[in-house]
Design an enzyme around this catalytic site. Structure first.
Site, PDB file in Angstrom:
ATOM      1  N   LYS A 191       0.805  -1.150  -0.092  1.00 22.97           N
ATOM      2  CA  LYS A 191      -0.104   0.021  -0.052  1.00 22.97           C
ATOM      3  C   LYS A 191       0.805   1.253   0.162  1.00 22.97           C
ATOM      4  O   LYS A 191       1.603   1.523   0.960  1.00 22.97           O
ATOM      5  CB  LYS A 191      -0.849   0.151   1.190  1.00 22.97           C
ATOM      6  N   GLU A 267       9.864   1.011  10.724  1.00 17.76           N
ATOM      7  CA  GLU A 267      10.913   2.020  10.550  1.00 17.76           C
ATOM      8  C   GLU A 267      10.272   3.261  10.933  1.00 17.76           C
ATOM      9  O   GLU A 267       9.413   3.738  10.093  1.00 17.76           O
ATOM     10  CB  GLU A 267      11.487   1.929   9.243  1.00 17.76           C
ATOM     11  N   CYS A 301      13.280  10.345   7.597  1.00 12.52           N
ATOM     12  CA  CYS A 301      13.350  10.037   9.042  1.00 12.52           C
ATOM     13  C   CYS A 301      14.586  10.274   9.919  1.00 12.52           C
ATOM     14  O   CYS A 301      14.688  10.445  10.776  1.00 12.52           O
ATOM     15  CB  CYS A 301      12.937   8.396   9.048  1.00 12.52           C
ATOM     16  N   GLU A 400       9.328  15.325  16.021  1.00 12.51           N
ATOM     17  CA  GLU A 400       9.810  15.396  14.683  1.00 12.51           C
ATOM     18  C   GLU A 400       8.907  16.279  13.887  1.00 12.51           C
ATOM     19  O   GLU A 400       7.486  16.147  13.691  1.00 12.51           O
ATOM     20  CB  GLU A 400       9.274  13.724  14.136  1.00 12.51           C
TER      21      GLU A 400
HETATM   22  P1  NAI Z   1       1.389   7.795   8.584  1.00 11.69           P
HETATM   23  O1  NAI Z   1       2.347   6.894   9.434  1.00 11.69           O
HETATM   24  O2  NAI Z   1       0.204   8.035   8.997  1.00 11.69           O
HETATM   25  O3  NAI Z   1       1.657   7.205   7.015  1.00 11.69           O
HETATM   26  C1  NAI Z   1       2.273   6.456   6.523  1.00 11.69           C
HETATM   27  C2  NAI Z   1       1.670   5.301   5.803  1.00 11.69           C
HETATM   28  O4  NAI Z   1       1.019   4.519   6.688  1.00 11.69           O
HETATM   29  C3  NAI Z   1       0.775   5.523   4.689  1.00 11.69           C
HETATM   30  O5  NAI Z   1       0.897   4.673   3.685  1.00 11.69           O
HETATM   31  C4  NAI Z   1      -0.650   5.694   5.586  1.00 11.69           C
HETATM   32  O6  NAI Z   1      -1.689   5.626   4.696  1.00 11.69           O
HETATM   33  C5  NAI Z   1      -0.470   4.423   6.313  1.00 11.69           C
HETATM   34  N1  NAI Z   1      -1.360   4.350   7.441  1.00 11.69           N
HETATM   35  C6  NAI Z   1      -1.905   5.605   8.208  1.00 11.69           C
HETATM   36  N2  NAI Z   1      -2.545   5.327   9.074  1.00 11.69           N
HETATM   37  C7  NAI Z   1      -2.711   3.798   9.129  1.00 11.69           C
HETATM   38  C8  NAI Z   1      -3.317   2.807   9.845  1.00 11.69           C
HETATM   39  N3  NAI Z   1      -4.060   3.138  11.043  1.00 11.69           N
HETATM   40  N4  NAI Z   1      -3.161   1.617   9.628  1.00 11.69           N
HETATM   41  C9  NAI Z   1      -2.430   1.295   8.663  1.00 11.69           C
HETATM   42  N5  NAI Z   1      -1.900   1.961   7.878  1.00 11.69           N
HETATM   43  C10 NAI Z   1      -1.925   3.527   8.101  1.00 11.69           C
HETATM   44  O7  NAI Z   1       2.371   9.124   8.363  1.00 11.69           O
HETATM   45  P2  NAI Z   1       1.861  10.516   7.655  1.00 11.69           P
HETATM   46  O8  NAI Z   1       0.408  10.848   8.369  1.00 11.69           O
HETATM   47  O9  NAI Z   1       1.815  10.702   6.262  1.00 11.69           O
HETATM   48  O10 NAI Z   1       2.664  11.632   8.292  1.00 11.69           O
HETATM   49  C11 NAI Z   1       2.742  12.090   9.641  1.00 11.69           C
HETATM   50  C12 NAI Z   1       4.112  12.191  10.294  1.00 11.69           C
HETATM   51  O11 NAI Z   1       4.835  10.895  10.317  1.00 11.69           O
HETATM   52  C13 NAI Z   1       5.252  13.140   9.374  1.00 11.69           C
HETATM   53  O12 NAI Z   1       5.144  14.300   9.817  1.00 11.69           O
HETATM   54  C14 NAI Z   1       6.449  12.614   9.694  1.00 11.69           C
HETATM   55  O13 NAI Z   1       6.676  13.206  11.016  1.00 11.69           O
HETATM   56  C15 NAI Z   1       6.078  10.988  10.278  1.00 11.69           C
HETATM   57  N6  NAI Z   1       6.668  10.055   9.207  1.00 11.69           N
HETATM   58  C16 NAI Z   1       7.790   9.389   9.072  1.00 11.69           C
HETATM   59  C17 NAI Z   1       8.172   8.891   7.922  1.00 11.69           C
HETATM   60  C18 NAI Z   1       9.506   8.013   8.025  1.00 11.69           C
HETATM   61  O14 NAI Z   1      10.055   7.808   7.091  1.00 11.69           O
HETATM   62  N7  NAI Z   1       9.693   7.232   9.337  1.00 11.69           N
HETATM   63  C19 NAI Z   1       7.681   8.801   6.642  1.00 11.69           C
HETATM   64  C20 NAI Z   1       6.235   9.501   6.756  1.00 11.69           C
HETATM   65  C21 NAI Z   1       5.736  10.406   7.787  1.00 11.69           C
END
Ligand code: NAI
Ligand code: MG
Length: 498
Positions: A191, A267, A301, A400
Site C-alpha cells: 500500500k 521503521e 526520518c 519530529e
Molecule cells: P503515517 O504513518 O500516517 O503514514 C504512512 C503510511 O501508513 C501511509 O501509507 C498511510 O496511509 C498508512 N497509515 C496511516 N494510518 C494507518 C493505519 N491506522 N493503519 C494502517 N496504515 C496506516 O504518516 P503521515 O500521516 O503521512 O505523516 C505524519 C508524520 O509521520 C510526518 O510528519 C512524519 O513526522 C512522520 N513520518 C515518518 C516517516 C518515516 O520515514 N519514518 C515517513 C512519513 C511520515
C-alpha cells in the site's frame, strides 16, 4: 526558466490513463467505487484520481498472494536464478525509464528533479540489483548434533507480506520492501502512501513486464485508518507486516498484528543529533548540516534536525551555514536549478509552520526562514529555516517536524553533548564531525542510534543495514539483515539411528 514544460513530460500519457489496483496480475477497479486525488505539491493541481481500495479489495489481493505463494509461483516453480533474473530485469527497466520515473516522482512528491533523477531512481534500481544477488545466496546450515541424527536448517519465505510505505521516498521505500521480500520468495501486498501513489503503480507495470508472476505482487492504493492500510494491518491471512511511517501509526500496526500474531518490522521517526566539534573541517560540517536537514525538504526520518555545535566554533559555523542557506534555490522541483522543493502536502506545510510558531513561543531565535517564500503563491513551500538558542528540552528539539527546520544547540563538553544527543525517545541515526579519530570512535559508541555517520551524512548503500533503536522502530532493512525479516528458519531432524 528551465522547468520541464508540460508537453515535454515523458510521463504525460501514462498520467492521463485511468489508475487501477494491481490484483493477481491484472489492473482492476476498486470494489468501493471510491477514489481520492493525488496532487502536484508545487502547483496544488490534481495529477490523477486514484482508486481507494477497501476491505474487499484487500481480501482479493491477499487471496491472490496466498494462491501465488501456495502454488510456489515465484518460489518452487522458479529457480533462484530465475527469480534473480526477474529482479535484475526490473532494475534494467527502471534504468531504461529513469527520466520518466524521475519526473513522475518529482510531480507527485515535489522533490527536486536532480534528486529524483540521481538519487531516488538509481538507488531504487541498485536496491533491486543488490537483492537479485541474494536470491541465489540464501542458505541453511548443517548442525552437529548427536550422531544418531542428521540436522540441518532450511531458509524459507514467510508467506504473504503486507507492506505499508510513506510518501517521502515513494519509489525507494517500495524497493527496500519488495527487494528482500521477493528475493526470499514471498508474495506481497503493497500500500503506497495516499499522497504519492503514482510511482508504485508504474513500478507495478514494470514488475509484470520483468516477468514476476501474477499474484506475487499486488498493489492496493488507499488511505490509512478505516481503509486499505488498516485492513492490511488487521488481516488474519497476512503473515508479516513491514511498515515505514509515523511512530503513532507504528503503535497501531503493532496492536493490529496481535490478531494473528503476524511478524512486524517498523521503521519510524527520528530526531537525529548532528554533532559538530570545533576541530571539524568546518566547510565539510556545514555541507553535512545542510544535507542533513534540507535534503528532501527535511522529510527524512534520519534528518539531522538537532545540530549540536561546540561553542567555540559556533560563530564561524553559523556565519558559513547562514551564508549557504541564503543561497539555496527554492522552487518547482521540475526546475533543474531547484535544490529545495515544496513539502509533500498542505498538511505537512502547516505542520512545519506550526512548529516554527511553537519554537518562537518557546524562546528559540529565528536565524533565517520561518515562513512561506515570497514569490511562490502556489505550492506547499516552507523556506529553509534555522533556529538558534534552542534548548534540547524544547518541543522543536524533541518532536519530529519532518520539514526544513534546523535547531542549533550549542555545547561545551563531550559528555554533556552525548547525554543531550541521547535525550530523545528516538534513535534512528546521528552524526559526528571531528578530525580526531579517537574522539570519533569513542563518540560513535556513545550514540544510541541505528546509524552513525562520521564526517558525512545521509550516506546509504543497499548492503548496509538501516533501522532504529528505541522508539524509532525494530528490525533492520537493507543488507543481509532484511533477509532475516522476510524468511523463516526450519530445523530438520533426520533420524539415522539403526
Ligand atoms: P503515517 O504513518 O500516517 O503514514 C504512512 C503510511 O501508513 C501511509 O501509507 C498511510 O496511509 C498508512 N497509515 C496511516 N494510518 C494507518 C493505519 N491506522 N493503519 C494502517 N496504515 C496506516 O504518516 P503521515 O500521516 O503521512 O505523516 C505524519 C508524520 O509521520 C510526518 O510528519 C512524519 O513526522 C512522520 N513520518 C515518518 C516517516 C518515516 O520515514 N519514518 C515517513 C512519513 C511520515
Ligand atoms: Mg497519518
Amino acid at each position: 526558466m528551465a522547468v520541464v514544460q508540460e508537453k515535454e513530460l515523458l510521463c504525460k500519457e501514462w498520467l492521463a490513463k485511468p489508475k487501477k489496483l494491481l490484483i493477481d496480475g491484472k489492473w482492476v477497479e476498486a470494489k468501493t467505487n471510491k477514489t481520492f486525488k493525488t496532487y502536484n505539491p508545487a502547483t496544488e493541481e490534481v495529477l490523477a484520481e486514484i482508486p481507494e481500495g477497501g476491505k474487499e479489495d484487500v481480501d482479493l489481493a491477499v487471496k491472490a498472494a496466498r494462491r501465488a505463494f501456495e502454488t510456489g509461483a515465484f518460489y518452487n516453480k522458479f529457480s533462484a536464478s530465475q527469480r534473480a533474473k526477474c529482479l535484475y530485469t526490473l532494475a534494467d527497466l527502471i534504468d531504461k525509464h529513469a527520466d520518466e520515473l524521475a519526473q513522475l516522482e518529482t510531480l507527485d512528491n515535489g522533490k527536486p528533479i536532480k534528486e529524483s533523477r540521481w538519487v531516488d531512481v538509481p538507488m531504487t534500481a541498485e536496491t533491486f540489483r543488490y537483492y537479485a544477488g541474494w536470491c541465489t545466496k540464501l542458505e541453511g546450515e548443517t548442525i552437529n548434533t548427536n550422531n544418531d541424527f542428521f540436522t540441518y536448517t532450511l531458509r524459507e519465505p514467510v508467506g504473504v507480506v503486507g507492506q505499508i510505505i510513506p510518501w517521502n521516498f515513494p519509489m525507494l521505500m517500495l524497493a527496500w520492501k519488495w527487494g528482500p521480500a521477493l528475493a526470499c520468495g514471498n508474495s506481497v501486498i503493497l500500500k503506497p502512501a495516499e499522497q504519492t501513489p503514482l510511482s508504485a503503480l508504474r513500478l507495478g507495470e514494470l514488475a509484470l513486464e520483468a516477468g514476476i508472476p501474477e499474484g506475487v505482487i499486488n498493489i492496493i492504493t488507499g488511505l490509512g485508518p478505516d481503509s486499505a492500510g488498516e485492513f492490511i494491518a488487521n488481516h488474519m491471512d497476512i503473515d508479516k507486516i513491514a511498515f515505514t511511517g509515523e511512530d503513532r501509526t507504528g503503535q497501531i500496526i503493532v496492536k493490529a498484528s496481535a490478531g494473528n500474531l503476524k511478524r512486524v518490522s517498523l521503521e519510524l521517526g527520528g530526531k537525529a543529533p548532528n554533532i559538530v566539534f570545533a576541530d571539524a573541517d568546518m566547510d565539510a560540517a556545514v555541507n553535512g548540516a545542510i544535507t542533513g536537514i534540507f535534503f528532501n525538504q527535511g522529510q527524512v526520518c534520519c534528518a539531522g534536525s538537532r545540530l549540536f555545535i561546540e561553542k567555540k566554533a559556533q560563530d564561524e559555523f553559523m556565519s558559513k551555514l547562514l551564508d549557504r542557506v541564503g543561497k539555496m534555490v527554492q522552487g518547482n522541483g521540475l526546475d533543474e536549478k531547484t535544490v529545495i522543493g515544496p513539502q509533500v502536502s498542505k498538511e505537512q506545510q502547516e505542520r512545519c509552520l506550526n512548529y516554527i510558531d511553537i519554537a518562537q513561543k518557546e524562546g528559540a531565535k529565528l536565524a533565517c526562514g520561518g515562513e512561506r517564500p515570497e514569490g511562490l503563491d502556489k505550492g506547499y513551500f516552507v523556506k529553509p529555516t534555522v533556529f538558534t538558542n534552542v534548548n534540547n528540552d524544547m518541543r522543536i528539539a524533541q518532536e519530529e517536524v519532518f520539514g526544513p527546520v534546523l535547531s542549533v544547540i550549542p555545547f561545551e563538553k563531550m559528555d554533556q553533548v552525548a547525554e543531550q544527543a541521547n535525550k530523545t525517545r528516538f534513535g534512528l541515526s546521528g552524526a559526528v564531525w571531528t578530525q580526531d579519530v579517537k574522539k570519533a570512535h569513542k563518540f560513535v559508541k556513545k550514540i544510541q542510534a541505528g546509524t552513525v555517520w562520521v564526517n558525512c551524512y545521509n550516506v546509504f548503500d543497499p548492503a548496509v543495514p538501516f533501522g532504529g533503536y528505541k522508539q524509532s522502530g525494530y528490525g533492520r532493512e537493507l543488507g543481509k539483515h532484511s533477509i532475516e525479516l522476510y524468511s523463516n528458519i526450519k530445523s530438520v531432524w533426520m533420524n539415522l539411528a539403526d
